[in-house]
Design an enzyme around this catalytic site. Structure first.
Site, PDB file in Angstrom:
ATOM      1  N   SER A 109       6.391  -0.429  -3.466  1.00 47.71           N
ATOM      2  CA  SER A 109       5.272  -0.445  -2.524  1.00 47.71           C
ATOM      3  C   SER A 109       5.163  -1.735  -1.726  1.00 47.71           C
ATOM      4  CB  SER A 109       3.965  -0.192  -3.274  1.00 47.71           C
ATOM      5  OG  SER A 109       3.755  -1.187  -4.251  1.00 47.71           O
ATOM      6  N   HIS A 117       4.862   6.187  -3.053  1.00 44.86           N
ATOM      7  CA  HIS A 117       5.315   5.939  -1.674  1.00 44.86           C
ATOM      8  C   HIS A 117       6.602   6.684  -1.325  1.00 44.86           C
ATOM      9  CE1 HIS A 117       2.260   2.863  -0.955  1.00 44.86           C
ATOM     10  NE2 HIS A 117       2.422   2.597  -2.244  1.00 44.86           N
ATOM     11  N   LYS A 130      -1.736   9.217  -0.477  1.00 40.25           N
ATOM     12  CA  LYS A 130      -0.874   8.676   0.581  1.00 40.25           C
ATOM     13  C   LYS A 130      -0.439   9.817   1.515  1.00 40.25           C
ATOM     14  CE  LYS A 130      -0.540   4.693  -2.104  1.00 40.25           C
ATOM     15  NZ  LYS A 130      -1.506   4.930  -3.177  1.00 40.25           N
TER      16      LYS A 130
HETATM   17  C1  PLP Z   1       3.211   2.537  -6.663  1.00 39.56           C
HETATM   18  C2  PLP Z   1       1.772   2.892  -6.795  1.00 39.56           C
HETATM   19  N1  PLP Z   1       1.353   3.555  -7.879  1.00 39.56           N
HETATM   20  C3  PLP Z   1       0.055   3.892  -8.043  1.00 39.56           C
HETATM   21  C4  PLP Z   1      -0.885   3.577  -7.096  1.00 39.56           C
HETATM   22  C5  PLP Z   1      -2.323   3.968  -7.299  1.00 39.56           C
HETATM   23  O1  PLP Z   1      -2.637   5.066  -6.501  1.00 39.56           O
HETATM   24  P1  PLP Z   1      -4.093   5.325  -5.898  1.00 39.56           P
HETATM   25  O2  PLP Z   1      -4.330   4.271  -4.862  1.00 39.56           O
HETATM   26  O3  PLP Z   1      -3.969   6.676  -5.291  1.00 39.56           O
HETATM   27  O4  PLP Z   1      -5.060   5.238  -7.009  1.00 39.56           O
HETATM   28  C6  PLP Z   1      -0.492   2.894  -5.939  1.00 39.56           C
HETATM   29  C7  PLP Z   1      -1.505   2.545  -4.926  1.00 39.56           C
HETATM   30  O5  PLP Z   1      -1.295   2.047  -3.890  1.00 39.56           O
HETATM   31  C8  PLP Z   1       0.861   2.547  -5.784  1.00 39.56           C
HETATM   32  O6  PLP Z   1       1.290   1.871  -4.706  1.00 39.56           O
END
Ligand code: PLP
Length: 445
Positions: free
Chosen positions: A233, A261, A293
């Site tokens: 990310s 992502h 996302k």
């Molecule tokens: C790699 C990754 N996993 C989990 C999450 C958590 O997801 P959420 O924001 O939908 O709670 C994110 C959030 O940006 C993320 O980038």
């Protein structure tokens, strides 16, 4: 060993606990009354939030930004949909701060589905699913997600972050070993900590280092989980998944991939990293993803074999037992977004083309895009928090909205601006952006 030490060594844990208690009591009763102790020993920072050391550090950082004339870039409210453009305080910006990758948030079909779900089921399912919070579109959504991953079953959760925390925390325990990429998302680390399992980060994308760690440590543990992201990310790079699958099979470990992502982004149809590499969905034990996302909603999911999902469904504390079911509007929106993605694969190919275009232009202008390649996340690394904030502000003044990523999200020497590309960005917007970044960076240096 002297006499006292020998005695101590022979004591049972219970006797040791009692002795410690006794010593503590003697010590506290020697000199002070209870009210004197409270006044003298419990410092104000332990019960007043404004004196908390973490809070004071935060205030210092905000003050430092003010001193450097940097406008606080956080919590800026937007006044319309976060898409390739965004409206903030009455002005329109080209936007790279949101992960609305396929333009599904704000899409009329997706919004209509969310509204219809509200009309039919209300704004909340008003209970955890196991008791009476289940609605038919929950399982429709889960089937769609399982199909994308190429596995039998799936379970949705109310938050992507909580999905990682509660899944890892629930499935693994003190006898297990968790090996995760050094750049893994914070939600995974928190889940690992909750589990009480032994945790070892391995160098980023280095499946050989992982192989060596497993060769040394596998035999000391019961279950072993390896955790990767489909697209990292902060850096926008993709792990060599087939190599990790080989390693996990060799060591009889389990493999989890966080597709936050990569779902909707990778693969010719946007089915994710599995489709990108043409692997079998069942080669991954735990597919994890977020609905927030590419799928224009809020929530997370775990997909895999039906036994694992059934086990999670009945017993995971944060999923079904002690937490409300996913709201009707979020369920309806995610379901519609997946169906629109399947009906309009050109959104995925446009996202991929625009991401490549951004990266190529950025590289031509000698911007440091780090490891990024093949995804919709492109960092521009400056290696300095203040400069990153200053560049972000200059861009904002010129009509471009992008967030700076600073320590502790990334190491200080890798502070950066992070661009999320969407299928809606035009080539003109991208050209203007990259040229403006290069010019402003030049001036700043
Ligand atoms: C790699 C990754 N996993 C989990 C999450 C958590 O997801 P959420 O924001 O939908 O709670 C994110 C959030 O940006 C993320 O980038």
């Amino acid at each position: 060993m002297d006499n006292g030490k020998r005695k101590l060594a022979n004591m049972s844990p219970e006797e040791k606990r009692n002795l410690a208690k006794q010593l503590l009591q003697e010590q506290t009763h020697q000199t002070k009354t209870p009210s004197q102790q409270t006044e003298r020993e419990i410092q104000a920072e332990f019960y007043r939030f404004e004196l908390l050391s973490g809070y004071r550090e935060l205030q210092q950082q905000i003050e430092e930004m003010r001193r450097l004339n940097i406008q606080n870039p956080y919590f800026m409210a937007h006044e319309d949909v976060s898409n390739n453009t965004i409206s903030i305080a009455g002005r329109e910006y080209i936007n790279y701060s949101g992960y609305n990758y396929l333009g599904m948030s704000g899409d009329p079909i997706v919004s209509k589905a969310a509204k219809e779900a509200i009309d039919k089921y209300g704004t909340s399912v008003s209970a955890s699913r196991i008791v009476s919070g289940e609605i038919p579109i929950h399982s429709e959504l889960e089937q769609e997600l399982a199909n994308l991953a190429g596995v039998e079953s799936c379970l949705v959760f109310v938050s992507g972050y909580a999905t990682n925390v509660t899944t890892i925390g629930h499935l693994f325990g003190p006898k297990d070993l968790l090996l995760h990429d050094a750049l893994i998302h914070n939600s995974v680390v928190t889940g690992c900590q909750l589990s009480g399992a032994r945790r070892i980060p391995f160098p980023h994308n280095d499946w050989q280092a992982l192989d060596n760690l497993l060769a040394e440590n596998r035999r000391y543990h019961e279950r072993v989980l390896i955790i990767l992201e489909g697209v990292y990310s902060m850096d926008g790079d993709i792990p060599e998944l087939p190599k990790f699958i080989e390693v996990k099979k060799r060591h009889k470990a389990l493999l989890m991939v966080d597709e936050a992502h990569s779902a909707g982004v990778l693969g010719p149809r946007g089915f994710g990293i599995g489709e990108h590499f043409g692997i079998k969905g069942t080669d991954i034990d735990l597919w994890m993803g977020t609905l927030s996302k590419a799928f224009a909603s809020c929530g997370g999911y775990i997909a895999g074999c039906k036994e694992m999902v059934e086990y999670m469904k009945y017993l995971t504390p944060g999923a079904i037992l002690y937490s409300v079911g996913l709201s009707p509007s979020n369920t309806g929106a995610a379901l519609a977004a997946i169906r629109v993605m399947k009906a309009e694969p050109e959104r995925v190919s446009r996202l991929q083309a625009r991401s490549r275009f951004f990266l190529k232009r950025a590289q031509e202008r000698s911007l440091n895009t780090g490891l990024s390649g093949g995804s919709a996340v492109v960092p521009v690394i400056l290696g300095d928090s203040i400069k990153s904030l200053q560049l972000g502000q200059r861009l904002f003044e010129r009509g471009i909205n992008v967030q700076a990523m600073l320590y502790p999200s990334v190491p200080e020497e890798e502070a950066r601006l992070r661009f999320f590309i969407t299928a809606q960005h035009t080539e003109e917007q991208i050209k203007f952006t990259v040229d403006t970044v290069a010019e402003q960076l030049q001036e700043l240096r």
